[in-house]
Design an enzyme around this catalytic site. Sequence first.
Site, mmCIF file in Angstrom:
data_model
loop_
_atom_site.group_PDB
_atom_site.id
_atom_site.type_symbol
_atom_site.label_atom_id
_atom_site.label_comp_id
_atom_site.label_asym_id
_atom_site.label_seq_id
_atom_site.Cartn_x
_atom_site.Cartn_y
_atom_site.Cartn_z
ATOM 1 N N LYS A 147 -0.187 11.536 5.883
ATOM 2 C CA LYS A 147 0.118 10.384 6.756
ATOM 3 C C LYS A 147 0.785 9.267 5.960
ATOM 4 C CE LYS A 147 -3.102 7.587 6.919
ATOM 5 N NZ LYS A 147 -3.719 6.335 6.505
ATOM 6 N N LYS A 184 0.839 -1.215 0.000
ATOM 7 C CA LYS A 184 0.000 0.000 0.000
ATOM 8 C C LYS A 184 0.876 1.268 0.000
ATOM 9 C CE LYS A 184 -3.465 2.844 0.556
ATOM 10 N NZ LYS A 184 -4.529 3.129 -0.399
HETATM 11 P P1 NAD Z 1 -12.441 8.767 7.489
HETATM 12 O O1 NAD Z 1 -11.745 9.745 8.369
HETATM 13 O O2 NAD Z 1 -13.524 9.230 6.571
HETATM 14 O O3 NAD Z 1 -13.060 7.553 8.361
HETATM 15 C C1 NAD Z 1 -12.501 7.066 9.554
HETATM 16 C C2 NAD Z 1 -13.659 6.729 10.488
HETATM 17 O O4 NAD Z 1 -13.134 6.120 11.670
HETATM 18 C C3 NAD Z 1 -14.455 7.960 10.936
HETATM 19 O O5 NAD Z 1 -15.842 7.706 10.735
HETATM 20 C C4 NAD Z 1 -14.121 8.098 12.414
HETATM 21 O O6 NAD Z 1 -15.209 8.602 13.183
HETATM 22 C C5 NAD Z 1 -13.830 6.657 12.784
HETATM 23 N N1 NAD Z 1 -12.966 6.524 13.961
HETATM 24 C C6 NAD Z 1 -11.794 7.164 14.209
HETATM 25 N N2 NAD Z 1 -11.285 6.739 15.383
HETATM 26 C C7 NAD Z 1 -12.155 5.811 15.869
HETATM 27 C C8 NAD Z 1 -12.189 5.011 17.033
HETATM 28 N N3 NAD Z 1 -11.205 5.102 17.956
HETATM 29 N N4 NAD Z 1 -13.223 4.165 17.209
HETATM 30 C C9 NAD Z 1 -14.226 4.079 16.294
HETATM 31 N N5 NAD Z 1 -14.244 4.826 15.160
HETATM 32 C C10 NAD Z 1 -13.218 5.674 14.950
HETATM 33 O O7 NAD Z 1 -11.270 8.049 6.657
HETATM 34 P P2 NAD Z 1 -11.408 7.193 5.310
HETATM 35 O O8 NAD Z 1 -11.188 8.101 4.144
HETATM 36 O O9 NAD Z 1 -12.602 6.335 5.373
HETATM 37 O O10 NAD Z 1 -10.067 6.317 5.444
HETATM 38 C C11 NAD Z 1 -9.959 5.227 6.338
HETATM 39 C C12 NAD Z 1 -8.641 4.511 6.071
HETATM 40 O O11 NAD Z 1 -8.635 4.034 4.710
HETATM 41 C C13 NAD Z 1 -7.402 5.400 6.215
HETATM 42 O O12 NAD Z 1 -6.335 4.662 6.755
HETATM 43 C C14 NAD Z 1 -7.109 5.811 4.781
HETATM 44 O O13 NAD Z 1 -5.742 6.132 4.607
HETATM 45 C C15 NAD Z 1 -7.520 4.572 4.023
HETATM 46 N N6 NAD Z 1 -7.948 4.773 2.627
HETATM 47 C C16 NAD Z 1 -8.773 5.787 2.282
HETATM 48 C C17 NAD Z 1 -9.146 5.948 0.954
HETATM 49 C C18 NAD Z 1 -10.054 7.079 0.503
HETATM 50 O O14 NAD Z 1 -10.143 7.306 -0.717
HETATM 51 N N7 NAD Z 1 -10.723 7.786 1.381
HETATM 52 C C19 NAD Z 1 -8.698 5.058 -0.020
HETATM 53 C C20 NAD Z 1 -7.880 4.000 0.361
HETATM 54 C C21 NAD Z 1 -7.511 3.868 1.697
#
Ligand code: NAD
Length: 292
Positions: A239, A171
């Site tokens: 990050k 990744k």
């Molecule tokens: P986001 O910030 O939209 O979602 C994260 C969620 O986790 C939020 O709803 C938050 O409230 C929740 N959260 C945080 N801490 C928590 C805890 N302690 N307990 C319970 N819930 C908690 O982020 P995202 O865009 O959905 O990304 C999530 C992961 O996927 C990241 O690591 C990101 O790098 C990866 N990612 C994102 C994408 C994208 O296009 N958005 C693509 C590939 C990978």
Amino acid sequence: MTTVAFIGLGIMGAPMAANLVTAGFDVVGYNRSRAPVDRLVEQGGTAADSVADAVGDADVVVTMLPDSPDVEQVALGDDGILAHAQSGSLYIDMSTIRPATAVRVADAARDVGVRPLDGPVSGGEQGAIDGALSIMVGGEPADFDDAGAVLDAVGSTIVHVGPSGSGQTVKAANQLIVAGTYQLVAEAIVFLEAHGVDTDAAVKVLAGGLAGNTILQRKAAGMLRREFQPGFRIDLHHKDMGILLAAARETGVAIPFGALAAQFIAALRAQGHGDLDHSAMLKLVEQLSGRA
Ligand code: NAD
């Protein structure tokens, strides 16, 4: 295996959990804020009030959290996943985190009889909505096989890439390519605009040739319209570039273009654009060219 605990219902996690419901799994959702949990219930899932509540009866636990400390807290904390998950259950962390953290979480999982996989994803919000993510999986081959039905419900390219932590290493390479490609697409767009070229036509023809790539196909139109709502936030890509640079340094690999792209992303964040989509790398190219 039918019950899936899904923790972290953000931009990615919410549609992934919804796709698991559609595929016929009993999905128990937990998120730090309540609104996404209520939306999952409307889609046919079940609400949990805590991590412990979510994972107690689950055959498979999935996390989709922002960063390494979030996964450490939710997985390893006193009231976390490993304290409450059933022995023999699978734990798939699909967040993007440091490979070393993934290895540490996997070791702790095995210590309590939980079977860990790191399964970070690529494909963005649209890929999550379409159930068409690319999933790079680290862990034991037998556990990967057992996770097949769950992974199939959220992804379309699902590849076992090696032992625990390998998924996260792959990744990191993905994020290197994505950041570098965004930068080049952004530079091409500003260049084309400065020459007064029909940019819609230019993007169309470029996407069909050797320069074609997924960012040009899926994201260039939004960049031309200056639509930068996330998607994937600059904060999260910042990050990921930190993860990448640290991992490259550990192995003595030079990634000069990656380091430069990381600085562009850091600059956007420093300017207060951390909540914009990473396609906003275009903004910096405009500034550097005096066209902002
Ligand atoms: P986001 O910030 O939209 O979602 C994260 C969620 O986790 C939020 O709803 C938050 O409230 C929740 N959260 C945080 N801490 C928590 C805890 N302690 N307990 C319970 N819930 C908690 O982020 P995202 O865009 O959905 O990304 C999530 C992961 O996927 C990241 O690591 C990101 O790098 C990866 N990612 C994102 C994408 C994208 O296009 N958005 C693509 C590939 C990978």
